[in-house]
Design a protein around this motif. Structure first.
Motif, short mmCIF file in Angstrom:
data_model
loop_
_atom_site.label_atom_id
_atom_site.label_comp_id
_atom_site.label_asym_id
_atom_site.label_seq_id
_atom_site.Cartn_x
_atom_site.Cartn_y
_atom_site.Cartn_z
N GLY A 1 0.80 -1.21 0.00
CA GLY A 1 0.00 0.00 0.00
C GLY A 1 0.84 1.27 0.00
N SER A 2 1.92 1.27 0.79
CA SER A 2 2.79 2.46 0.82
C SER A 2 3.48 2.66 -0.52
CB SER A 2 3.84 2.30 1.93
OG SER A 2 3.22 2.20 3.20
N ARG B 1 -3.02 2.28 0.89
CA ARG B 1 -2.74 3.05 -0.32
C ARG B 1 -3.53 4.35 -0.33
NH1 ARG B 1 -6.19 4.82 -4.75
NH2 ARG B 1 -4.79 5.28 -6.49
N GLY B 2 -4.82 4.29 0.05
CA GLY B 2 -5.64 5.49 0.10
C GLY B 2 -5.14 6.49 1.14
N LEU B 3 -4.74 5.97 2.30
CA LEU B 3 -4.21 6.85 3.34
C LEU B 3 -2.92 7.54 2.88
CD1 LEU B 3 -4.72 4.69 6.57
CD2 LEU B 3 -6.11 6.61 5.80
N VAL B 4 -2.02 6.75 2.27
CA VAL B 4 -0.75 7.30 1.81
C VAL B 4 -0.97 8.31 0.69
CG1 VAL B 4 1.46 6.74 0.69
CG2 VAL B 4 0.57 5.27 2.50
N PHE B 5 -1.91 8.00 -0.21
CA PHE B 5 -2.19 8.90 -1.34
C PHE B 5 -2.65 10.27 -0.84
CE2 PHE B 5 -4.74 10.55 -4.86
CZ PHE B 5 -3.85 10.36 -5.93
N ASN B 6 -3.46 10.28 0.22
CA ASN B 6 -3.91 11.56 0.79
C ASN B 6 -2.83 12.21 1.64
OD1 ASN B 6 -6.52 11.40 -0.34
ND2 ASN B 6 -7.24 10.12 1.34
N ARG C 1 10.07 7.35 7.87
CA ARG C 1 10.14 8.37 8.92
C ARG C 1 8.90 9.25 9.00
NH1 ARG C 1 15.15 9.93 10.77
NH2 ARG C 1 13.90 11.33 12.09
N HIS C 2 8.23 9.48 7.90
CA HIS C 2 7.14 10.45 7.90
C HIS C 2 5.76 9.85 7.63
CE1 HIS C 2 10.01 13.74 8.15
NE2 HIS C 2 10.69 13.20 7.16
N ILE C 3 5.69 8.88 6.72
CA ILE C 3 4.38 8.36 6.32
C ILE C 3 3.88 7.27 7.26
CG2 ILE C 3 3.15 7.10 4.52
CD1 ILE C 3 4.65 8.70 2.45
N PRO D 1 -4.90 5.44 12.57
CA PRO D 1 -6.05 4.80 11.91
C PRO D 1 -5.90 3.29 11.80
CG PRO D 1 -4.73 6.01 10.31
CD PRO D 1 -4.23 6.40 11.66
N LEU D 2 -4.65 2.81 11.65
CA LEU D 2 -4.44 1.37 11.54
C LEU D 2 -4.76 0.66 12.86
CD1 LEU D 2 -1.21 1.03 9.38
CD2 LEU D 2 -3.56 0.50 8.73
N LEU D 3 -4.57 1.34 13.98
CA LEU D 3 -4.90 0.75 15.28
C LEU D 3 -6.38 0.39 15.35
CD1 LEU D 3 -4.19 0.01 18.20
CD2 LEU D 3 -4.65 2.40 18.82
N THR D 4 -7.22 1.29 14.87
CA THR D 4 -8.66 1.02 14.85
C THR D 4 -9.00 -0.15 13.93
OG1 THR D 4 -9.14 3.35 15.27
CG2 THR D 4 -10.91 2.02 14.33
N VAL D 5 -8.45 -0.13 12.72
CA VAL D 5 -8.75 -1.17 11.74
C VAL D 5 -8.26 -2.54 12.21
CG1 VAL D 5 -8.22 -1.98 9.43
CG2 VAL D 5 -8.86 0.39 9.78
N VAL D 6 -7.04 -2.59 12.75
CA VAL D 6 -6.48 -3.87 13.21
C VAL D 6 -7.30 -4.44 14.35
CG1 VAL D 6 -4.51 -4.88 14.42
CG2 VAL D 6 -4.13 -3.47 12.41
N THR D 7 -7.74 -3.58 15.28
CA THR D 7 -8.57 -4.05 16.39
C THR D 7 -9.85 -4.70 15.88
OG1 THR D 7 -7.71 -2.26 17.77
CG2 THR D 7 -9.70 -3.35 18.52
N LEU D 8 -10.49 -4.06 14.91
CA LEU D 8 -11.71 -4.63 14.34
C LEU D 8 -11.41 -5.90 13.54
CD1 LEU D 8 -13.34 -1.31 13.13
CD2 LEU D 8 -14.19 -2.75 14.97
#
Length: 285
Positions: free
Chosen positions: A99-100, A160-165, A188-190, A197-204
Motif C-alpha cells: 500500500g505504501s 494506499r488510500g491513506l498514503v495517497f492523501n 520516517r514520515h508516512i 487509523p491502523l490501530l482502529t482497523v487492526v482491532t476490528l
C-alpha cells in the motif's frame, strides 16, 4: 448543549474503552495461563466420563470423548488468538509494503498493483480462502497462508488510500523538497502517521479473523482435531446439539464475546466515523 453532549460522549467512550480492555485482558490472560488454570489435560480421552454434566471436577462438563470442556476452551483461547494475531500481523506488514509503495509511487505502478487487488477483491474473501485451502490441503498452516493472501489486499487498498492523501500534506511536500529520499520519507514520515487509523482497523480485523478461523475450522479446513480450537469445538458438538447444547454454546459464547469486545474497542478507538466504512468498502467479505 453541544459541549455537554460532547463531554457525555467522551466519558461514555472512555468507559466503554476501559470495560472492553478489562474483559479482553481477562480472556487473554486466561489463555496465556491455561496450563495453570485448566483443571485437566485438554486432549485426555476418558470415555468412562463422556458427556458428563457440569460438576466440581468438570465445571463445564465433558464432551463426547470425555475431555474437559473448560480445559479445551482455555487452550482454545491460546490457539485462536495466536493464529488471529499471526495472520493480522502478516497482513499488516504486507499491506504496509504494498500500500505504501502504490500510494507514494502512483502512476503505472499504482494502477498495476490496484488492478491486481481488484481481481482478488472480485471474489468474496472466505470463498477464495476455502478455494485455496482446497488446493493446498486442510490444516492450520494452509488456512493461515490462505487468509493472509486474501486479507492482505484489504490492508493494501486501505493503506494506499491513506498514503495517497497523506503525501499531499504540507510537511510531506516540504520533506520532499528538502531532498528526503522516498524510502526515508515512507519510514520516517508516512508510516508513523498511519499508525492511529491502523490501530482502529487492526482491532476490528482481529475479530473478523477470529470468525474466519472458527468458520474454516468448523467446516474441517482449519485447525484439526484433537487440537482445541473454538470453531472445531463447535463442529464436534453439533452432533449433540439436541441433547447437550452446552458443547456448542460454550465456544460459541466465547467467540461472540471476543468479537463483540473487539468491535466495541475498535469503535472506541475510532474518532473518524468514516474510517471503518472506507476499509469495508475495499471488498465484500
Amino acid at each position: 448543549m453541544v459541549n455537554i453532549r460532547n463531554l457525555i460522549w467522551a466519558t461514555s467512550r472512555q468507559r466503554i474503552l476501559f470495560i472492553c480492555l478489562f474483559f479482553l485482558s481477562v480472556i487473554v490472560l486466561a489463555g496465556l495461563f491455561a496450563p495453570l488454570l485448566a483443571p485437566h489435560d485438554p486432549n485426555f480421552v476418558d470415555l468412562a466420563n463422556k458427556l458428563k454434566g457440569p460438576s466440581a471436577e468438570y465445571p463445564l462438563g465433558t464432551d463426547h470423548m470425555g475431555r474437559c470442556v473448560l480445559s479445551r476452551l482455555l487452550y482454545g483461547t491460546r490457539v485462536s488468538l495466536s493464529l488471529a494475531l499471526l495472520i493480522v500481523s502478516f497482513c499488516l506488514l504486507i499491506g504496509l509494503v504494498i500500500g505504501s509503495l502504490a500510494g507514494y509511487a502512483g502512476g503505472k505502478l499504482d494502477s498495476l498493483i490496484m488492478r491486481c487487488c481488484d481481481a482478488i477483491l472480485a471474489i468474496p474473501a472466505l470463498i477464495l480462502a476455502i478455494s485455496l485451502i482446497a488446493i493446498w490441503g486442510a490444516g492450520w498452516k494452509q488456512m493461515a497462508i490462505a487468509l493472509i493472501v486474501v486479507q492482505s489486499v484489504y490492508y493494501a487498498r486501505f493503506i494506499r488510500g491513506l498514503v495517497f492523501n497523506l503525501k499531499k500534506q504540507t510537511f510531506i511536500v516540504a520533506a520532499r523538497v528538502s531532498g528526503t529520499s522516498p524510502w526515508r520519507m515512507i519510514v520516517r514520515h508516512i508510516i508513523p502517521n498511519l499508525l492511529p487509523p491502523l490501530l482502529t482497523v487492526v482491532t476490528l480485523e482481529i475479530g473478523w479473523v477470529i470468525m474466519d478461523i472458527s468458520a474454516l475450522s468448523f467446516i474441517g479446513l482449519g485447525v484439526q482435531s484433537p487440537t482445541p480450537e473454538w470453531g472445531a469445538m463447535i463442529n464436534e458438538g453439533k452432533s449433540f446439539i439436541g441433547t447437550h447444547p452446552r458443547l456448542m454454546i460454550a465456544p460459541g459464547f466465547i467467540i461472540f464475546c471476543m468479537v463483540a469486545l473487539l468491535n466495541l474497542l475498535g469503535e472506541a478507538f475510532n474518532d473518524k466515523k468514516g474510517l471503518v466504512r472506507s476499509f469495508r468498502k475495499g471488498g465484500a467479505r
